[in-house]
Design a protein around this motif. Structure first.
Motif, PDB file in Angstrom:
ATOM      1  N   ASN A 103      25.050 -89.445 -31.241  1.00 25.92           N
ATOM      2  CA  ASN A 103      25.691 -88.871 -30.978  1.00 25.92           C
ATOM      3  C   ASN A 103      25.685 -88.086 -29.330  1.00 25.92           C
ATOM      4  N   TYR A 104      25.221 -89.407 -28.794  1.00 22.28           N
ATOM      5  CA  TYR A 104      25.784 -89.624 -26.790  1.00 22.28           C
ATOM      6  C   TYR A 104      27.664 -90.148 -27.467  1.00 22.28           C
ATOM      7  N   VAL A 160      23.260 -77.700 -33.652  1.00 18.74           N
ATOM      8  CA  VAL A 160      24.246 -77.657 -33.804  1.00 18.74           C
ATOM      9  C   VAL A 160      25.451 -77.910 -34.195  1.00 18.74           C
ATOM     10  N   PRO A 161      26.147 -76.792 -34.876  1.00 15.45           N
ATOM     11  CA  PRO A 161      27.396 -78.018 -35.088  1.00 15.45           C
ATOM     12  C   PRO A 161      28.648 -78.600 -34.420  1.00 15.45           C
ATOM     13  N   THR A 162      28.239 -77.449 -33.747  1.00 16.23           N
ATOM     14  CA  THR A 162      29.173 -77.427 -32.374  1.00 16.23           C
ATOM     15  C   THR A 162      29.135 -77.203 -30.946  1.00 16.23           C
ATOM     16  N   LYS A 213      24.142 -82.279 -36.732  1.00 17.43           N
ATOM     17  CA  LYS A 213      23.597 -81.431 -35.780  1.00 17.43           C
ATOM     18  C   LYS A 213      23.757 -82.092 -34.181  1.00 17.43           C
ATOM     19  N   GLY A 214      24.053 -81.251 -32.928  1.00 19.45           N
ATOM     20  CA  GLY A 214      23.338 -81.566 -31.446  1.00 19.45           C
ATOM     21  C   GLY A 214      22.028 -81.035 -31.607  1.00 19.45           C
ATOM     22  N   THR A 215      21.356 -80.974 -30.587  1.00 17.57           N
ATOM     23  CA  THR A 215      20.245 -80.590 -30.395  1.00 17.57           C
ATOM     24  C   THR A 215      19.922 -80.331 -28.772  1.00 17.57           C
ATOM     25  N   SER A 216      18.990 -79.182 -28.487  1.00 17.21           N
ATOM     26  CA  SER A 216      18.410 -78.826 -28.019  1.00 17.21           C
ATOM     27  C   SER A 216      17.176 -77.871 -28.310  1.00 17.21           C
ATOM     28  N   ARG A 217      16.324 -78.310 -26.663  1.00 19.13           N
ATOM     29  CA  ARG A 217      15.335 -77.829 -27.029  1.00 19.13           C
ATOM     30  C   ARG A 217      14.904 -76.840 -26.097  1.00 19.13           C
ATOM     31  N   TYR A 218      13.671 -76.139 -26.474  1.00 14.61           N
ATOM     32  CA  TYR A 218      13.472 -74.430 -25.323  1.00 14.61           C
ATOM     33  C   TYR A 218      12.535 -74.575 -25.206  1.00 14.61           C
ATOM     34  N   ARG A 270      20.037 -78.252 -23.356  1.00 16.66           N
ATOM     35  CA  ARG A 270      20.791 -78.501 -24.180  1.00 16.66           C
ATOM     36  C   ARG A 270      20.055 -80.778 -24.153  1.00 16.66           C
ATOM     37  N   ARG A 271      19.492 -81.215 -25.594  1.00 17.55           N
ATOM     38  CA  ARG A 271      19.882 -82.488 -25.443  1.00 17.55           C
ATOM     39  C   ARG A 271      20.700 -82.916 -25.601  1.00 17.55           C
ATOM     40  N   ARG A 272      21.030 -83.983 -27.167  1.00 18.69           N
ATOM     41  CA  ARG A 272      21.954 -84.168 -27.944  1.00 18.69           C
ATOM     42  C   ARG A 272      23.470 -83.039 -27.972  1.00 18.69           C
ATOM     43  N   PRO A 273      24.761 -83.179 -27.973  1.00 19.69           N
ATOM     44  CA  PRO A 273      25.979 -83.269 -28.347  1.00 19.69           C
ATOM     45  C   PRO A 273      25.629 -83.125 -29.534  1.00 19.69           C
ATOM     46  N   PRO A 274      26.505 -82.876 -30.640  1.00 19.68           N
ATOM     47  CA  PRO A 274      27.026 -82.901 -32.214  1.00 19.68           C
ATOM     48  C   PRO A 274      27.794 -84.044 -31.763  1.00 19.68           C
TER      49      PRO A 274
END
Length: 376
Positions: free
Chosen positions: A318-319, A246-248, A162-167, A277-281
């Motif tokens: 992911n990158y 996130v998966p996509t 999964k991709g990651t985001s942090r807020y 957004r941090r790492r894309p999936p």
């Protein structure tokens, strides 16, 4: 290999301690120099030390990290040991054993031409200083092989992440005396409570909408929560941290829009959304060809059939996948308990994993561009 692993584990490398990471880079660099016959390029970015080896024009990038989540001094409470074939110590699984396997695999090859190696020092904290370096290093490569540990203690590879985001949702209210005139305040804590429920609801909404069968649905999770400055004061400020998986890319964009679309409930309250957004999936298609190749090689080596697992955690794979490079993850040590007191490596699996990695490198280090995606 165990002697080399002991040296790496005993040199602690907590991500937040840049001096410790620099010392670790010296030890990791010396190991690579001894086994590869060439010293690394040492790259320091914002105080964080990364190592890179380049042999010819790289077609395959091996990627790992030498920082760990373990605070300095953990070696005292979690000493290095090997008992009944089980190796223990801070960072032994994630991912110092993977680095040892990588160097020994490379040392067994007849040629290193076409190989690139990147070992960064900040993966555990999101690779903020090394992301550009990763994307630069993988450019033009036909394969990226990630030395993160296996997905389970049976050795499954990681075929999707999964991709990651942090807020951080910051709630701005207005302070007032809680006893004399609370009505004059705007309670940021109460507003934050409303936002926590709204944020949790976003996760449920994304779960209902998800049609992904491999990585599952997006998750939106409120985590850290703080508010107020004194016990007798209406809180003027509150903060809510939010972890998103996130998966996509589509789901990542949708969650971003939903988080930024949060609105306050209390009159006069104001919301500020930080982060993103941090790492894309790492979607399943990025690993399919390499996983098929690894499965064939495993059969040729007489090993048990490989399994592939999609996981929620992110890595530097992911990158590389988002950069368009076929990526296979989880090629490092076999064990369990990463980031936990139970962290361990199955020592007997280190040599077989190094052999598989060596074969993967030889099959990809001279691969032309036309094979990059569909026929790996």
């Amino acid at each position: 290999m165990l002697a080399d692993l002991a040296e790496l584990v005993c040199c602690e490398s907590f991500s937040a301690d840049h001096a410790a990471v620099a010392r670790s880079a010296e030890v990791v660099g010396a190991l690579g120099t001894r086994l590869l016959g060439a010293g690394p390029e040492t790259i320091v970015i914002d105080g964080v030390t990364h190592l890179r080896w380049t042999f010819g024009t790289p077609r395959v990038l091996l990627i790992g990290h030498h920082d760990t989540v373990w605070p300095m001094g953990s070696i005292e409470s979690h000493p290095w040991s090997v008992t009944d074939g089980i190796a223990r110590g801070p960072g032994v699984l994630d991912m110092k054993a993977g680095l040892v396997q990588m160097y020994h695999a490379l040392a067994s090859l007849p040629s290193l031409d076409g190989v690139g190696v990147l070992v960064n020092g900040d993966e555990e904290v999101g690779s903020a200083t090394s992301r550009q370096l990763i994307e630069e290093s993988v450019r033009g490569c036909a394969a990226a092989l990630v030395l993160e540990p296996s997905a389970d203690d049976e050795g499954a590879l990681k075929i999707a992440r999964k991709g990651t985001s942090r807020y951080e949702v910051v709630v701005h209210g207005r302070a007032a005396h809680a006893g004399l005139e609370p009505q004059k305040g705007i309670n940021a804590a109460v507003e934050a409570a409303h936002q926590v429920l709204s944020i949790a609801g976003l996760g449920a909404e994304m779960a209902v909408d998800s049609t992904d069968s491999v990585l599952g649905s997006a998750t939106v999770t409120p985590t850290l929560l703080s508010a107020g400055s004194a016990g007798n004061t209406v809180p003027a400020l509150a903060r809510v941290s939010v972890d998103v998986r996130v998966p996509t890319l589509v789901a990542q964009d949708r969650v971003d829009a939903l988080i930024r679309g949060l609105t306050p409930r209390a009159p006069g309250a104001r919301l500020e959304v930080l982060g993103g957004r941090r790492r894309p999936p790492m979607e399943p298609g990025s690993s399919a060809g390499l996983f098929a190749l690894a499965s064939r090689l495993t059969a040729e080596l007489g090993e048990e059939p490989l399994r592939g697992i999609a996981v929620g955690g992110a890595s530097d794979g992911n990158y590389t996948a988002a950069a368009g490079c076929p990526t296979l993850d989880g090629l490092g040590a076999v064990g369990s308990g990463a980031h936990a007191d139970t962290e361990y490596v199955k020592a007997a699996r280190m040599v077989p994993r190094a052999r598989l990695l060596a074969q993967l490198i030889m099959r990809t280090q001279h691969r032309p561009d036309r094979d990059r995606r569909d026929s790996v």
